[in-house]
Design a protein around this motif. Structure first.
Motif, PDB file in Angstrom:
ATOM      1  N   PRO A 199       0.824  -1.208   0.000  1.00 10.46           N
ATOM      2  CA  PRO A 199       0.000   0.000   0.000  1.00 10.46           C
ATOM      3  C   PRO A 199       0.854   1.252   0.000  1.00 10.46           C
ATOM      4  CG  PRO A 199       0.020  -1.039   2.158  1.00 10.46           C
ATOM      5  CD  PRO A 199       0.664  -1.999   1.220  1.00 10.46           C
ATOM      6  N   ILE A 200       0.308   2.302  -0.599  1.00 16.93           N
ATOM      7  CA  ILE A 200       0.981   3.595  -0.594  1.00 16.93           C
ATOM      8  C   ILE A 200       0.782   4.212   0.784  1.00 16.93           C
ATOM      9  CG2 ILE A 200       1.095   5.854  -1.696  1.00 16.93           C
ATOM     10  CD1 ILE A 200      -0.360   4.494  -4.084  1.00 16.93           C
ATOM     11  N   ILE A 201       1.838   4.513   1.481  1.00 17.80           N
ATOM     12  CA  ILE A 201       1.725   5.075   2.820  1.00 17.80           C
ATOM     13  C   ILE A 201       1.897   6.586   2.742  1.00 17.80           C
ATOM     14  CG2 ILE A 201       2.589   5.019   5.172  1.00 17.80           C
ATOM     15  CD1 ILE A 201       1.370   2.395   4.243  1.00 17.80           C
ATOM     16  N   ASP A 202       0.880   7.322   3.115  1.00 17.73           N
ATOM     17  CA  ASP A 202       0.975   8.775   3.138  1.00 17.73           C
ATOM     18  C   ASP A 202       1.499   9.193   4.509  1.00 17.73           C
ATOM     19  OD1 ASP A 202      -1.322  11.504   2.334  1.00 17.73           O
ATOM     20  OD2 ASP A 202       0.846  11.306   2.184  1.00 17.73           O
ATOM     21  N   ALA A 203       1.825  10.477   4.664  1.00 17.35           N
ATOM     22  CA  ALA A 203       2.396  10.945   5.920  1.00 17.35           C
ATOM     23  C   ALA A 203       1.445  10.681   7.073  1.00 17.35           C
ATOM     24  CB  ALA A 203       2.721  12.437   5.819  1.00 17.35           C
ATOM     25  N   SER A 204       0.196  11.080   6.916  1.00 22.04           N
ATOM     26  CA  SER A 204      -0.808  10.820   7.946  1.00 22.04           C
ATOM     27  C   SER A 204      -2.168  11.236   7.415  1.00 22.04           C
ATOM     28  CB  SER A 204      -0.494  11.598   9.238  1.00 22.04           C
ATOM     29  OG  SER A 204      -0.577  12.993   9.013  1.00 22.04           O
ATOM     30  N   ASP A 205      -3.199  10.610   7.924  1.00 17.35           N
ATOM     31  CA  ASP A 205      -4.578  11.037   7.724  1.00 17.35           C
ATOM     32  C   ASP A 205      -4.973  11.276   6.265  1.00 17.35           C
ATOM     33  OD1 ASP A 205      -7.121  11.666   8.494  1.00 17.35           O
ATOM     34  OD2 ASP A 205      -6.665  13.751   8.993  1.00 17.35           O
ATOM     35  N   ALA A 216     -13.148  -3.964   6.904  1.00 19.94           N
ATOM     36  CA  ALA A 216     -12.001  -3.598   6.067  1.00 19.94           C
ATOM     37  C   ALA A 216     -11.927  -4.430   4.790  1.00 19.94           C
ATOM     38  CB  ALA A 216     -10.697  -3.717   6.857  1.00 19.94           C
ATOM     39  N   THR A 217     -13.015  -4.439   4.032  1.00 17.75           N
ATOM     40  CA  THR A 217     -13.049  -5.226   2.800  1.00 17.75           C
ATOM     41  C   THR A 217     -13.642  -4.412   1.658  1.00 17.75           C
ATOM     42  OG1 THR A 217     -15.232  -6.160   3.317  1.00 17.75           O
ATOM     43  CG2 THR A 217     -13.287  -7.425   4.006  1.00 17.75           C
ATOM     44  N   GLY A 226      -7.039  -2.088   4.008  1.00 18.09           N
ATOM     45  CA  GLY A 226      -6.681  -1.600   5.323  1.00 18.09           C
ATOM     46  C   GLY A 226      -7.894  -1.241   6.165  1.00 18.09           C
ATOM     47  N   SER A 227      -7.677  -1.055   7.443  1.00 17.94           N
ATOM     48  CA  SER A 227      -8.770  -0.798   8.390  1.00 17.94           C
ATOM     49  C   SER A 227      -9.390   0.580   8.165  1.00 17.94           C
ATOM     50  CB  SER A 227      -8.243  -0.884   9.818  1.00 17.94           C
ATOM     51  OG  SER A 227      -7.730  -2.171  10.096  1.00 17.94           O
ATOM     52  N   GLY A 228     -10.712   0.632   8.355  1.00 16.15           N
ATOM     53  CA  GLY A 228     -11.418   1.901   8.253  1.00 16.15           C
ATOM     54  C   GLY A 228     -11.487   2.483   6.866  1.00 16.15           C
ATOM     55  N   PRO A 229     -11.816   1.717   5.820  1.00 14.86           N
ATOM     56  CA  PRO A 229     -11.888   2.293   4.471  1.00 14.86           C
ATOM     57  C   PRO A 229     -13.021   3.317   4.366  1.00 14.86           C
ATOM     58  CG  PRO A 229     -12.803   0.080   4.469  1.00 14.86           C
ATOM     59  CD  PRO A 229     -12.195   0.283   5.824  1.00 14.86           C
ATOM     60  N   ILE A 242      -8.895   1.555  -6.051  1.00 17.18           N
ATOM     61  CA  ILE A 242      -8.047   2.312  -5.125  1.00 17.18           C
ATOM     62  C   ILE A 242      -8.893   2.677  -3.915  1.00 17.18           C
ATOM     63  CG2 ILE A 242      -6.611   4.359  -4.838  1.00 17.18           C
ATOM     64  CD1 ILE A 242      -6.546   4.378  -8.007  1.00 17.18           C
ATOM     65  N   VAL A 243      -8.380   2.393  -2.710  1.00 24.14           N
ATOM     66  CA  VAL A 243      -9.158   2.572  -1.487  1.00 24.14           C
ATOM     67  C   VAL A 243      -8.328   3.329  -0.451  1.00 24.14           C
ATOM     68  CG1 VAL A 243     -10.362   1.406   0.411  1.00 24.14           C
ATOM     69  CG2 VAL A 243     -10.435   0.435  -1.901  1.00 24.14           C
ATOM     70  N   ILE A 244      -8.935   4.338   0.162  1.00 26.14           N
ATOM     71  CA  ILE A 244      -8.330   5.000   1.319  1.00 26.14           C
ATOM     72  C   ILE A 244      -8.736   4.239   2.573  1.00 26.14           C
ATOM     73  CG2 ILE A 244      -8.601   6.996   2.838  1.00 26.14           C
ATOM     74  CD1 ILE A 244      -8.428   8.788   0.546  1.00 26.14           C
ATOM     75  N   SER A 245      -7.759   3.882   3.385  1.00 26.50           N
ATOM     76  CA  SER A 245      -8.008   3.211   4.655  1.00 26.50           C
ATOM     77  C   SER A 245      -7.520   4.135   5.770  1.00 26.50           C
ATOM     78  CB  SER A 245      -7.290   1.863   4.693  1.00 26.50           C
ATOM     79  OG  SER A 245      -7.777   1.022   3.656  1.00 26.50           O
ATOM     80  N   GLY A 246      -8.465   4.866   6.347  1.00 30.47           N
ATOM     81  CA  GLY A 246      -8.111   5.938   7.262  1.00 30.47           C
ATOM     82  C   GLY A 246      -7.466   5.475   8.554  1.00 30.47           C
ATOM     83  N   LEU A 247      -7.958   4.383   9.156  1.00 35.18           N
ATOM     84  CA  LEU A 247      -7.407   3.950  10.439  1.00 35.18           C
ATOM     85  C   LEU A 247      -5.972   3.472  10.293  1.00 35.18           C
ATOM     86  CD1 LEU A 247     -10.460   2.118  12.064  1.00 35.18           C
ATOM     87  CD2 LEU A 247      -9.650   4.452  12.442  1.00 35.18           C
TER      88      LEU A 247
END
Length: 482
Positions: free
Chosen positions: A135-141, A418-419, A441-444, A461-466
């Motif tokens: 997964p692409i890891i962003d800085a935060s949030d 998380a699916t 990832g958790s909290g999509p 493409i999915v954002i997983s906030g948690l």
């Protein structure tokens, strides 16, 4: 100067699809949620099934009858064993004979397997989404994401824009074409409390521009694409007649004021208003928008989409009122926006809505999520409603042709487990019963579909906030046979 087409890509593609059964033939079915792992569509151990199907049985003519009734004197009939015992090698059957190689494959797993999905005797799944890359890891949030695909960096490969909610900054990642991303441009600053992204063309220049909704001061920030992956940042534009805290909760871009320029629809929850900001043509304030035009009094507008619902139709703003869970459509009729639809699904309150031509009649339909009922719902332009069972707490849904059969499938994300869930179209206006499940990832919270590698199949493409990450699921579906 090049202008982008005014109608979304979804409309252009969908209009090319064949028309299927009329609306009243739509099948409304429940989908069953499977194991929360990657679905394998019932693909069993083909070797065990194949052996059982071809293991030879003895010749019925040589099975001995009841011994008590026919057994003669053993001494008189027992021949010399050596004279009658055949060569064991000549009669012992092969325990696992190989079927005739010239025979067509037979799917032994599921009698309902479509012929084009039979691979080597096994029925493969119609949809296969695989996390080929980390997964692409962003800085935060990471709180919103969109794809940039109109020559944003001169190679035509889709790129990503990711909004960081903590820092109110936009990061642009350049696509390689295989689901991976290399160079990162930015971060580009937005306004305080940035919450949502949209894209359009606001300066008649090559390359897509990005707009950001800033919640804390009810403004929007415009990032102008230079054409090489970089962006220039304009000063924030006031998004409502009475800017203040709690505004600009959502934003959408599209032609809304009956000219050929991209305009902005802004959901201002601070003053309970839906506003439209009209685009201006260079050299008059190039890239800016004019004073906001109030559209309607909506208590808590959110989840906006903008543009005409069909080719040549009056432009509309579509969204959700988070205050009551209703979906709405406001249409520009002669320069005035009028309420065209106020929709509360039979299943309950909506939290998000988007558009797609699900019934393939050339007019976009509404697709929404109802988290309280674990449902995805579809409201057709001609009236009528379809309801699909989803996983726990669906937070976003889209329609995309994931299996390449030219019919739109329902794609959704589930916040509680998380699916990603996929419910395939049955090709007749309805959907299959099976819900395929893929892990993220958790909290999509946000979902985007885009063909990242130009193989004709949209990826997910999915954002997983948690987990503070963005998952890229590449589409490895087999597709229909030629």
């Amino acid at each position: 100067m090049r202008r982008l087409g005014r109608l979304s890509a979804a409309v252009l593609v969908l209009c090319a699809c064949e028309v299927v059964a009329p609306l009243d033939a739509l099948k409304v079915v429940d989908a069953t949620v499977g194991d929360a792992g990657v679905a394998d569509a019932g693909v069993a151990d083909a070797s065990d099934t194949l052996d059982a199907a071809v293991t030879p049985m003895p010749d019925a003519a040589v099975v001995p009858p009841d011994a008590a009734s026919v057994t003669p004197d053993a001494a008189s009939v027992t021949p010399d064993a050596a004279s009658v015992t055949p060569d064991a090698a000549s009669v012992t059957p092969d325990a696992a004979p190989t079927p005739d190689a010239a025979a067509p494959p037979m799917c032994l797993v599921d009698a309902d397997c479509a012929p084009q999905l039979c691979r080597g005797g096994v029925c493969v799944d119609r949809v296969q989404l695989v996390a080929d890359v980390p997964p692409i890891i962003d800085a935060s949030d990471p709180i919103d994401v969109l794809t940039l695909s109109a020559n944003s960096d001169e190679d035509a490969l889709p790129d990503l824009a990711i909004l960081n909610g903590t820092t109110s900054e936009v990061h642009v990642l350049i696509g390689v074409g295989d689901g991976t991303f290399t160079a990162r441009f930015g971060p580009f600053p937005a306004g305080p409390g940035a919450v949502a992204l949209a894209k359009g063309n606001f300066d008649d220049e090559l390359g897509e521009d990005i707009v950001v909704a800033n919640n804390d001061d009810a403004t929007v920030t415009i990032l102008h694409g230079v054409g090489d992956g970089d962006f220039t940042v304009d000063a924030a534009v006031v998004a409502s007649d009475a800017p203040g805290p709690g505004g600009a909760a959502s934003i959408a871009a599209g032609p809304l004021d009956l000219d050929d320029l991209d305009d902005l629809a802004v959901a201002d929850q601070g003053i309970s208003a839906l506003s439209v900001l009209s685009g201006t043509r260079p050299p008059l304030d190039p890239g800016y928008v004019s004073a906001p035009l109030a559209v309607a009094n909506v208590p808590r507008p959110a989840s906006l989409t903008a543009g005409p619902l069909t080719l040549g139709a009056d432009p509309s703003v579509v969204g959700v009122d988070e205050g009551n869970g209703h979906g709405f459509i406001y249409t520009n009729v002669g320069g005035t926006f009028q309420l065209a639809l106020d929709w509360l699904p039979n299943d309950g309150a909506l939290n998000r809505v988007t558009l797609a031509d699900v019934d393939e009649d050339g007019v976009l339909d509404l697709i929404g999520t109802v988290p309280g009922a674990n449902r995805v719902v579809i409201r057709f332009d001609a009236g009528g409603e379809a309801s699909l069972a989803a996983g726990p707490q669906p937070t976003d849904a889209r329609a995309a042709d994931l299996d390449g059969d030219l019919h739109l499938d329902a794609v959704m994300i589930h916040g509680d487990d998380a699916t990603v869930g996929v419910n395939c179209s049955d090709g007749a206006g309805g959907f299959e019963r099976d819900l395929r499940i893929f892990n993220v990832g958790s909290g999509p919270t946000r979902l985007v579909t885009e063909d990242l590698n130009f193989d004709g199949l949209p990826d997910v493409i999915v954002i997983s906030g948690l987990d503070q990450r963005v998952d890229v699921l590449m589409n490895r579906s087999p597709g229909p046979s030629p």
